[in-house]
Each structure stands twice: as structure tokens, then as C-alpha cells.
Design a protein around this motif. Structure first.
Motif, PDB file in Angstrom:
ATOM      1  N   GLN A  22     -20.046 -28.580 -38.609  1.00 18.82           N
ATOM      2  CA  GLN A  22     -21.279 -27.923 -38.196  1.00 18.82           C
ATOM      3  C   GLN A  22     -22.345 -28.280 -39.215  1.00 18.82           C
ATOM      4  O   GLN A  22     -22.190 -28.034 -40.411  1.00 18.82           O
ATOM      5  N   ASN A  24     -26.772 -28.899 -40.143  1.00 15.09           N
ATOM      6  CA  ASN A  24     -28.156 -28.539 -39.806  1.00 15.09           C
ATOM      7  C   ASN A  24     -29.148 -29.560 -40.330  1.00 15.09           C
ATOM      8  O   ASN A  24     -30.343 -29.303 -40.369  1.00 15.09           O
ATOM      9  N   ASN A  36     -17.014 -27.994 -31.825  1.00 10.94           N
ATOM     10  CA  ASN A  36     -18.102 -28.689 -31.118  1.00 10.94           C
ATOM     11  C   ASN A  36     -17.650 -29.184 -29.751  1.00 10.94           C
ATOM     12  O   ASN A  36     -18.422 -29.149 -28.777  1.00 10.94           O
ATOM     13  N   ASP A 240     -28.602 -30.591 -35.093  1.00  6.45           N
ATOM     14  CA  ASP A 240     -27.171 -30.276 -35.117  1.00  6.45           C
ATOM     15  C   ASP A 240     -26.415 -31.589 -34.944  1.00  6.45           C
ATOM     16  O   ASP A 240     -25.951 -31.928 -33.854  1.00  6.45           O
TER      17      ASP A 240
END
Length: 273
Positions: A22, A24, A36, A240
């Protein structure tokens, strides 16, 4: 092998690792395993993009191959100014996808495009090429066909020129007309070309990005969103990268499965004269 390792294998492994994280866009990602991939199954935009990608492929692949084959047949015959027509058809191959899309906007822009100006000049209503979902999808398909048909024509033309003229003469002596010579001589003997083009066109259609990104950006209301544009939005807009990498890995697996199935069951690739 060094180039393949550097520019293909290493990015693939890195994308696989990223798809299990994960992220950002800032700092190191957090390992989340298959989260995911699980999210993909419940993401309506992912399935909408997948449906658009499949529909785009179903339309563009057979249409571009059929048009390419038809034009190749004409250019392989005694046609006046064949060289000029070949140059015109091949010209789009020298243009990048972005430039092609910009030229497409000159035609299909709903406010200042050439097509709408022509329609209005004859008293017909303008078409909502950007704000109407069906019209936007159609505009992307038409520009893609203009860009891809020349390549298909070139491959088919090369395949036809390797067919012995004696085969056509023998068929003609046996009473075969133009359609039967095309159906029973040309089509079977360009089988390897068809197999090659089928694989390439499907892979291209599933990876289409530049034309859609420039012309519609995936809109309106995700009507032209495909898997690659959706992955781009997730990776560079939402930031993402892990989820975007998961979309990319799913796309890779689908392409590998399709290619393997075609290679296993398509016998035309083994046709020889």
C-alpha cells in the motif's frame, strides 16, 4: 539479454513487489499481501474499465484486420498509383499516438472540430464527441482504426507478395472467380500474417492509452476509461501505486493467457507454402 533484464524483467519484478504494497507516493510502501488484488473484485470502476477494454478490443481488432486485408488486396492488384496509396496508408505509422490523438481532436472536438462544423454547415445537429459516452467511444475507435489499419495492411501485403502467382492462375483455370480466389487461396495463405496481427492487435488494444488519454481522458463519466488509463489515474492522480501495479499485473496475466491459448490452438501460424 542485458537489455531485456534491465528494461523488462527488473521492472516486472518491481511492479509485482509494488502490487503487494500500500503506497501513497511518498516514502516506502507498507506490505499488504494480496489486499490490492482482493480490492479489484469489489471495485466497480475496475470492472467498468475492463468491460470498456474488452469492447474496444472486440471492435478494433477485427475491424482493423479486415480493413487492412481489404486494402492490401487492392494494393496488391493492378491499381493505378499504388505507390501513392501505399504511402498514404503507411503514413500514420510514422506518427506517434499522441500526435495522432491531437489530429483526431481537430476532427472530433465537439466545439471546434471539423466534423461538427461540416454537420452544422449542412443543417445537421452537432455530435457530442466529448460529453456523450457513445460518441466519445466511437471517436476513439475511429482514430485508432485510422492509426492501425496501415500497419495491418503492410503485414498482409508482405504476406500476399510471397504467394506464388501460379496458385491464382491454377485457381482461375479451375473456374474460381475473384471471391473464391480470395476465400480459398489468399485467406488461407496469409494465415501466419493473420495470427501475428491478431496477437499484436489484441495486445495493443488491451494496452491502449495515449489516444484515449489525449482525446477523452477516460471520460465522460468513465465511458472511455480502459485498464491502462484507470491504472494511470490510480498511480499518478490518486497516487496509489500499489493498486495501480496490481491492475498492471492483472493485465499482464490476461495477455499471457490469451497469447498462450492462441499459440496452442491457432493452427494457421504453422501454414507454409
Amino acid at each position: 539479454m542485458l537489455l531485456l533484464l534491465t528494461f523488462v524483467l527488473v521492472p516486472l519484478v518491481w511492479a509485482l513487489v509494488t502490487s503487494l504494497q500500500q503506497t501513497n507516493g511518498f516514502g516506502a510502501g507498507v506490505f499488504v499481501g494480496a489486499a490490492n488484488y482482493v480490492q479489484l473484485f469489489t471495485d466497480p470502476l475496475f470492472w467498468r474499465s475492463t468491460l470498456n477494454t474488452v469492447l474496444f478490443t472486440i471492435i478494433v481488432t477485427p475491424a482493423s484486420m479486415a480493413l487492412g486485408l481489404g486494402i492490401a488486396v487492392l494494393l496488391n492488384s493492378v491499381l493505378p498509383a499504388r505507390g501513392v496509396f501505399r504511402s498514404i496508408m503507411i503514413a500514420p505509422m510514422a506518427i506517434s499516438g499522441v500526435a495522432t490523438a491531437l489530429m483526431g481532436l481537430l476532427l472530433f472536438d465537439e466545439n471546434s472540430g471539423v466534423l461538427n462544423k461540416v454537420l452544422e454547415s449542412v443543417g445537421l445537429p452537432a455530435i457530442s464527441w466529448q460529453s456523450g459516452g457513445t460518441a466519445a467511444f466511437a471517436s476513439v475507435v475511429l482514430v485508432t482504426l485510422w492509426w492501425r489499419v496501415g500497419f495491418n495492411m503492410l503485414i498482409y501485403l508482405a504476406g500476399m507478395q510471397s504467394i506464388s502467382p501460379e496458385l491464382y492462375e491454377a485457381a482461375k483455370l479451375d473456374g474460381a472467380g475473384p471471391w473464391h480466389r480470395f476465400r480459398y487461396v489468399t485467406v488461407p495463405l496469409v494465415g501466419p500474417s493473420s495470427f501475428f496481427l491478431l496477437i499484436l492487435n489484441v495486445i495493443y488494444s488491451f494496452q491502449v492509452f495515449d489516444i484515449i488519454f489525449v482525446m477523452t481522458g477516460g471520460g465522460p463519466r468513465n465511458a472511455t476509461s480502459v485498464l491502462v488509463t484507470y491504472a494511470y489515474d490510480q498511480g499518478f492522480v490518486t497516487r496509489d501505486q500499489g493498486y495501480a501495479a496490481a491492475i498492471g499485473m492483472v493485465l499482464l496475466v490476461v495477455m499471457l493467457i490469451f497469447t498462450a491459448v492462441q499459440w496452442r490452438f491457432n493452427t494457421s501460424r504453422d501454414v507454409v507454402e
